[in-house]
Design a protein around this motif. Structure first.
Motif, PDB file in Angstrom:
ATOM      1  N   UNK A 134       0.816  -1.234   0.000  1.00 19.50           N
ATOM      2  CA  UNK A 134       0.000   0.000   0.000  1.00 19.50           C
ATOM      3  C   UNK A 134       0.851   1.287   0.000  1.00 19.50           C
ATOM      4  N   UNK A 135       2.163   1.162   0.260  1.00 22.38           N
ATOM      5  CA  UNK A 135       3.049   2.332   0.121  1.00 22.38           C
ATOM      6  C   UNK A 135       3.288   2.660  -1.354  1.00 22.38           C
ATOM      7  N   UNK A 173     -10.195   4.582  -0.236  1.00 18.89           N
ATOM      8  CA  UNK A 173      -8.728   4.574  -0.285  1.00 18.89           C
ATOM      9  C   UNK A 173      -8.143   3.612   0.756  1.00 18.89           C
ATOM     10  N   UNK A 174      -7.382   2.608   0.265  1.00 14.40           N
ATOM     11  CA  UNK A 174      -6.779   1.600   1.157  1.00 14.40           C
ATOM     12  C   UNK A 174      -5.250   1.646   1.082  1.00 14.40           C
ATOM     13  N   UNK A 175      -4.677   2.807   0.809  1.00  9.08           N
ATOM     14  CA  UNK A 175      -3.237   2.888   0.551  1.00  9.08           C
ATOM     15  C   UNK A 175      -2.645   4.135   1.195  1.00  9.08           C
ATOM     16  N   UNK A 176      -1.390   4.431   0.820  1.00  7.90           N
ATOM     17  CA  UNK A 176      -0.643   5.528   1.450  1.00  7.90           C
ATOM     18  C   UNK A 176      -1.278   6.902   1.224  1.00  7.90           C
ATOM     19  N   UNK A 212      -5.178   5.045   8.798  1.00  7.09           N
ATOM     20  CA  UNK A 212      -4.135   4.519   7.915  1.00  7.09           C
ATOM     21  C   UNK A 212      -3.827   3.055   8.250  1.00  7.09           C
ATOM     22  N   UNK A 213      -3.604   2.785   9.553  1.00  2.64           N
ATOM     23  CA  UNK A 213      -3.232   1.414   9.970  1.00  2.64           C
ATOM     24  C   UNK A 213      -4.323   0.425   9.570  1.00  2.64           C
ATOM     25  N   UNK A 214      -5.595   0.832   9.799  1.00  2.00           N
ATOM     26  CA  UNK A 214      -6.710  -0.075   9.473  1.00  2.00           C
ATOM     27  C   UNK A 214      -6.725  -0.423   7.997  1.00  2.00           C
ATOM     28  N   UNK A 215      -6.457   0.577   7.162  1.00  2.00           N
ATOM     29  CA  UNK A 215      -6.485   0.352   5.714  1.00  2.00           C
ATOM     30  C   UNK A 215      -5.396  -0.647   5.312  1.00  2.00           C
ATOM     31  N   UNK A 216      -4.178  -0.447   5.830  1.00  2.00           N
ATOM     32  CA  UNK A 216      -3.073  -1.365   5.489  1.00  2.00           C
ATOM     33  C   UNK A 216      -3.414  -2.791   5.959  1.00  2.00           C
ATOM     34  N   UNK A 217      -3.954  -2.882   7.190  1.00  2.00           N
ATOM     35  CA  UNK A 217      -4.318  -4.178   7.765  1.00  2.00           C
ATOM     36  C   UNK A 217      -5.415  -4.852   6.921  1.00  2.00           C
ATOM     37  N   UNK A 218      -6.356  -4.047   6.450  1.00  2.00           N
ATOM     38  CA  UNK A 218      -7.454  -4.576   5.627  1.00  2.00           C
ATOM     39  C   UNK A 218      -6.908  -5.192   4.324  1.00  2.00           C
ATOM     40  N   UNK A 219      -5.942  -4.483   3.706  1.00  2.00           N
ATOM     41  CA  UNK A 219      -5.346  -5.011   2.470  1.00  2.00           C
ATOM     42  C   UNK A 219      -4.675  -6.360   2.772  1.00  2.00           C
ATOM     43  N   UNK A 220      -3.892  -6.417   3.864  1.00  2.00           N
ATOM     44  CA  UNK A 220      -3.197  -7.668   4.201  1.00  2.00           C
ATOM     45  C   UNK A 220      -4.199  -8.806   4.398  1.00  2.00           C
ATOM     46  N   UNK A 276      -5.537  -9.938   1.113  1.00  2.00           N
ATOM     47  CA  UNK A 276      -4.503 -10.634   0.323  1.00  2.00           C
ATOM     48  C   UNK A 276      -4.350 -12.067   0.847  1.00  2.00           C
ATOM     49  N   UNK A 277      -4.284 -12.211   2.180  1.00  2.00           N
ATOM     50  CA  UNK A 277      -4.124 -13.546   2.783  1.00  2.00           C
ATOM     51  C   UNK A 277      -5.309 -14.442   2.400  1.00  2.00           C
ATOM     52  N   UNK A 278      -6.531 -13.878   2.532  1.00  2.00           N
ATOM     53  CA  UNK A 278      -7.742 -14.649   2.223  1.00  2.00           C
ATOM     54  C   UNK A 278      -7.733 -15.113   0.760  1.00  2.00           C
TER      55      UNK A 278
END
Ligand code: TMP
Ligand code: ASP
Length: 245
Positions: free
Chosen positions: A196-197, A214-217, A227-235, A238-240
């Motif tokens: 997300x960076x 917006x789920x990124x930087x 910001x942290x929630x968005x990065x965590x949501x992407x992870x 991605x894992x799922x």
């Protein structure tokens, strides 16, 4: 594997040598910067999250025959990578107009591009990473014609692969930045990170308010909060998606 000396510290990662000269250890930091480091901050857990997302995406790409510097991830914020000579280019692929493309062309935010746009920027903080023309790139000897053609081909292949993967995550891949490097056999490999960076990622599940998507930087760049929630949501997505494939 014993960690040896620090050889490079960038804005988001530190690189260390290892006891194998062909292998480096990348340590992903929580530090966040924007606008050529004029804005500085920290995103809690970002090092672990970006390293995990990048690792999974590099593995996806490798499975599709795209060569990357990724070896493995010995700790949540650490990646072992092949030692490369990084080309001083930031290769940006865009599917939807956002960011500097809107600022420099007047295209409206969210305009869907008829075909992906591949752009080359000169990776040089002192000059503010300027947009290059093809002729300027060759004038400065930043890469050969063959390398530029190969990078363009790879960037479009990576865009297709990542775009399809993120759609499975219910995320739209708006644009992203890649870096490439050469190994000791002069082979071109995808380097750096994909996270997300370095990507613009819009949530398909949040249709109404563009900022909510917006789920990124850009959440950090534009002070959108969460910001942290968005990065965590992407992870998590991605894992799922990796697990379901
Ligand atoms: P831009 O619209 O600001 O030119 O950014 C295009 C894409 O490149 C976007 O996904 C963010 C990413 N990017 C980086 O990874 N590093 C940078 O330093 C900049 C400026 C952009
Ligand atoms: N990484 C860049 C910087 O701090 C800018 C950005 O990602 O917006 O300079």
């Amino acid at each position: 594997m014993s960690v040896q000396t620090k050889i490079y510290e960038g804005k988001a990662k530190i690189l260390y040598t290892t006891d194998d000269p062909e292998i480096l250890l990348a340590d992903f930091k929580d530090d966040a910067t924007a606008f050529n480091a004029q804005k500085r901050g920290s995103i809690e857990g970002k090092g672990n999250i970006n390293c995990s997302i990048s690792s999974k995406l590099f593995q996806q790409l490798e499975a599709q025959g795209i060569k990357t510097h990724y070896i493995d991830s010995p700790a949540p914020n650490q990646m072992r990578v092949k030692a490369l000579k990084i080309l001083p280019l930031e290769v940006v692929v865009r599917n939807i107009a956002a960011g500097s493309l809107c600022q420099q062309t007047g295209l409206a935010l969210g305009t869907v591009l008829k075909q992906p746009l591949v752009e080359f920027y000169y990776k040089n903080d002192q000059l503010g990473d300027p947009l290059l023309t093809r002729d300027r790139l060759f004038l400065m000897g930043l890469a050969t014609v063959e390398q530029v053609d190969m990078i363009t081909h790879l960037a479009l292949q990576i865009n297709k692969s990542l775009g399809e993967f993120f759609q499975q995550c219910d995320i739209t891949l708006v644009d992203f930045k890649l870096e490439f490097g050469l190994d000791s056999q002069q082979q071109l490999l995808l380097a750096d990170e994909i996270s997300p960076d370095t990507c613009r990622l819009w949530d398909n599940a949040q249709g109404s308010d563009p900022n909510l998507r917006v789920l990124d930087k850009d959440r950090f760049r534009r002070d959108l909060g969460n910001v942290e929630n968005a990065y965590q949501e992407v992870l998590q997505r991605v894992i799922k998606t990796v697990e379901s494939n």
